[in-house]
Design a protein around this motif. Sequence first.
Motif, PDB file in Angstrom:
ATOM      1  N   PHE A  64       0.717  -1.406   0.018  1.00  0.00           N
ATOM      2  CA  PHE A  64       0.027   0.024   0.035  1.00  0.00           C
ATOM      3  C   PHE A  64       0.890   1.154   0.071  1.00  0.00           C
ATOM      4  CE2 PHE A  64      -2.951  -3.287   1.233  1.00  0.00           C
ATOM      5  CZ  PHE A  64      -4.149  -2.776   0.599  1.00  0.00           C
ATOM      6  N   GLU A  65       2.102   1.053   0.432  1.00  0.00           N
ATOM      7  CA  GLU A  65       2.791   2.451   0.636  1.00  0.00           C
ATOM      8  C   GLU A  65       3.150   2.509  -0.989  1.00  0.00           C
ATOM      9  OE1 GLU A  65       5.187   1.954   4.785  1.00  0.00           O
ATOM     10  OE2 GLU A  65       5.991   0.948   3.031  1.00  0.00           O
TER      11      GLU A  65
ATOM     12  N   SER B 196       2.538   5.833  -3.428  1.00  0.00           N
ATOM     13  CA  SER B 196       3.563   6.506  -4.127  1.00  0.00           C
ATOM     14  C   SER B 196       3.058   6.557  -5.744  1.00  0.00           C
ATOM     15  CB  SER B 196       4.796   5.844  -3.928  1.00  0.00           C
ATOM     16  OG  SER B 196       5.944   6.347  -4.673  1.00  0.00           O
ATOM     17  N   HIS B 197       3.095   5.342  -6.329  1.00  0.00           N
ATOM     18  CA  HIS B 197       2.501   5.056  -7.739  1.00  0.00           C
ATOM     19  C   HIS B 197       1.497   6.092  -8.173  1.00  0.00           C
ATOM     20  CE1 HIS B 197       5.733   2.100  -7.424  1.00  0.00           C
ATOM     21  NE2 HIS B 197       5.692   2.182  -8.815  1.00  0.00           N
TER      22      HIS B 197
ATOM     23  N   CYS C 215       3.332   9.369   4.003  1.00  0.00           N
ATOM     24  CA  CYS C 215       2.557   9.023   5.419  1.00  0.00           C
ATOM     25  C   CYS C 215       3.851   8.350   5.944  1.00  0.00           C
ATOM     26  CB  CYS C 215       1.474   8.407   5.062  1.00  0.00           C
ATOM     27  SG  CYS C 215       0.898   8.045   6.807  1.00  0.00           S
ATOM     28  N   VAL C 216       4.082   8.609   7.238  1.00  0.00           N
ATOM     29  CA  VAL C 216       4.908   7.780   7.988  1.00  0.00           C
ATOM     30  C   VAL C 216       4.146   7.690   9.218  1.00  0.00           C
ATOM     31  CG1 VAL C 216       7.013   7.821   9.641  1.00  0.00           C
ATOM     32  CG2 VAL C 216       6.889   8.746   7.242  1.00  0.00           C
TER      33      VAL C 216
ATOM     34  N   GLU D 164      -5.120  -0.571   6.243  1.00  0.00           N
ATOM     35  CA  GLU D 164      -6.351   0.193   6.092  1.00  0.00           C
ATOM     36  C   GLU D 164      -6.351   1.652   6.096  1.00  0.00           C
ATOM     37  OE1 GLU D 164      -9.986  -1.122   7.445  1.00  0.00           O
ATOM     38  OE2 GLU D 164      -9.190  -2.806   8.372  1.00  0.00           O
ATOM     39  N   ILE D 165      -5.190   2.115   6.930  1.00  0.00           N
ATOM     40  CA  ILE D 165      -5.083   3.711   7.009  1.00  0.00           C
ATOM     41  C   ILE D 165      -4.492   3.997   5.704  1.00  0.00           C
ATOM     42  CG2 ILE D 165      -3.368   5.619   8.011  1.00  0.00           C
ATOM     43  CD1 ILE D 165      -3.538   4.214  10.643  1.00  0.00           C
ATOM     44  N   TYR D 166      -3.630   3.283   5.082  1.00  0.00           N
ATOM     45  CA  TYR D 166      -3.101   3.720   3.674  1.00  0.00           C
ATOM     46  C   TYR D 166      -4.361   3.612   2.616  1.00  0.00           C
ATOM     47  CZ  TYR D 166       1.984   4.513   4.373  1.00  0.00           C
ATOM     48  OH  TYR D 166       3.016   4.969   4.895  1.00  0.00           O
ATOM     49  N   ALA D 167      -5.200   2.578   2.834  1.00  0.00           N
ATOM     50  CA  ALA D 167      -6.185   2.342   1.868  1.00  0.00           C
ATOM     51  C   ALA D 167      -6.985   3.828   2.038  1.00  0.00           C
ATOM     52  CB  ALA D 167      -6.943   1.380   2.190  1.00  0.00           C
TER      53      ALA D 167
END
Length: 438
Positions: free
Chosen positions: A50-51, A55-56, A124-125, A325-328
Motif C-alpha cells: 500500500f505504500e 506512491s505510484h 505518510c509515516v 487500512e490507513i493507507y487504503a
Amino acid sequence: MPFDKLVKVMLNMQGNSLNAELQEAFPELSERITTSAYVQARDKLSLPVFEDLLSHYNQSAPKKLFNGKYRLYAIDGSDFTTPWNPQSAFVVDTNKRNGAFIKPFCQIHANIMYDIASRQYMDCVLQPRNSWDERNAALKMISRLSKDNPFIIIMDRGYESFNLIETLNRTENCHYVLRARTNGIKEINYLPDEECDMEIAIPVTTSHTEYLNKRANGEPVYKINAPRRHIKETRSPKTRTQRWDFEDACTITFRVVKFLINDPDTGDDAWEILITNLSRFEFSIAQMKEIYHMRWGIETSFRDMKYSLGGMHFHSKKDEAVQMEIYAHLIMFNAVARNVIAAWEWEAAKAETAKQSEENAENSTIKKDVEKDTKYLYAIDFKMACLSTRSFFRLYRNEPITKLYEELLKYKQPIRQGRQDERNIKTKSAVAFGYRVA
C-alpha cells in the motif's frame, strides 16, 4: 481471491461490519467470499504494497501550482484510535490524566504530507502514539519528495528545530513556512511586540569546547547536544539529545515574520511568528499570512478523511492490517478528491462548449443557463462524493466516468464565508466490531 480484487475491496471499505462490506462488494452469492477467506487473503499482503500503491498513484496526480510556480505542501499529524489489542505495538498506557484513571488504548500517529492545491495525500509515516517524533517523520518525507519543481512546505508549531531548518535550507528547490513558538529561540523571543520582517543568523556548534570559548568571548552561539558526540555508556539516561546531520559548526540563517492576528480560541489579539526562507521581495507580510492560512486545508482534509470517508473505522486488530487500512483510506481520499476536481473541469468544459454553440447559433436560452449568476460559490459535497465514488468503483460497475461526474455535480453546497464553529477537541474511541452498522 485475485490481487486486484482484494485491493479494490480494501480500498472500498467503509464503517460497516466485515460481512456487510463483503456483501456490498460481492452482490452475487456465487461470487461472495466468507470473512475467513477474506482475512486469509488479506494477511498475505504487507504494508509496503500500500505504500508503493500510494506512491505510484501520486505520480499521476494533477500538479496544480501556487502563484504559477510552486507546489504547496503541508505537513501535520493526526491520531487514529484502533481496536483494542493488548499485544499491539501501539498500546498507549495513559495511567492517570487530570487525576482520573483512563484505561489503556491503541493509537497510531500518522505523519502526513498533503498537497494543498490538488488535495492529495503525498506521503505518510506511521508511528506509535507513545513514541512519536514528528520532526524525524517530516525529515523522512522531505527526503523522499521529488525536487524537480520549486515547492513550499508549511508546518505548524512544534516542528521548528535547528536540524530541520538547516535541512530545508540545503534542500534543492525547497522553501518553507514554519510557525514558531514564542518561547523557543532566544533571538525570536526578544523581538518587539510590533509587526516586523527581518533576517536572523544563528551560529551553532556541537563542540562543547568551542561553545565555552565563544561564550567567554561574548559571542552568540548555540550548543547542539548531538548524541554522536558522546559516549553512550557515560551519559546520564536523563540527558536530552538533539539530532544534527551536518558539520560540527555552521550558521543557520532564516527570515522571521511577526504579525498580529485574532486568536479564535480566546477572541483576543495575539502575535504570531513565522520562520521562512521565502524572499520578502516576492512575499510580503500580508502574503505570508495568506500562505500560512492555507495550511488549514490539511486539517479539513483530516476531518473529511476520518468522518466523510470512514477513516476512523477498522476491520482488524492486527497492527499491519490496521496500517494497511490507513493507507487504503489515504488512497481512496485521493481518488475522491481527484474525481471532484475532474467533475468541475468537465462541467467547465461543457459550459465552454455550450457557450461556443450559443455564439454560433445565437441561442439566448443556452447563454442564460451557462452564465447564471449565483449569490454564493458552490462546492461539491465531499461526503456524497465519497459515497458516489465508492459505488462507481465497485467490482461490478462498468460505466463511463462521465456518469460519475454527473452524479457528483448533483450534490453542490453553497460556501458561506465567515462561518466558524468552536473546535470540539475530544479523543474519539474506536468503534467495536460488535457495534457496527448492519
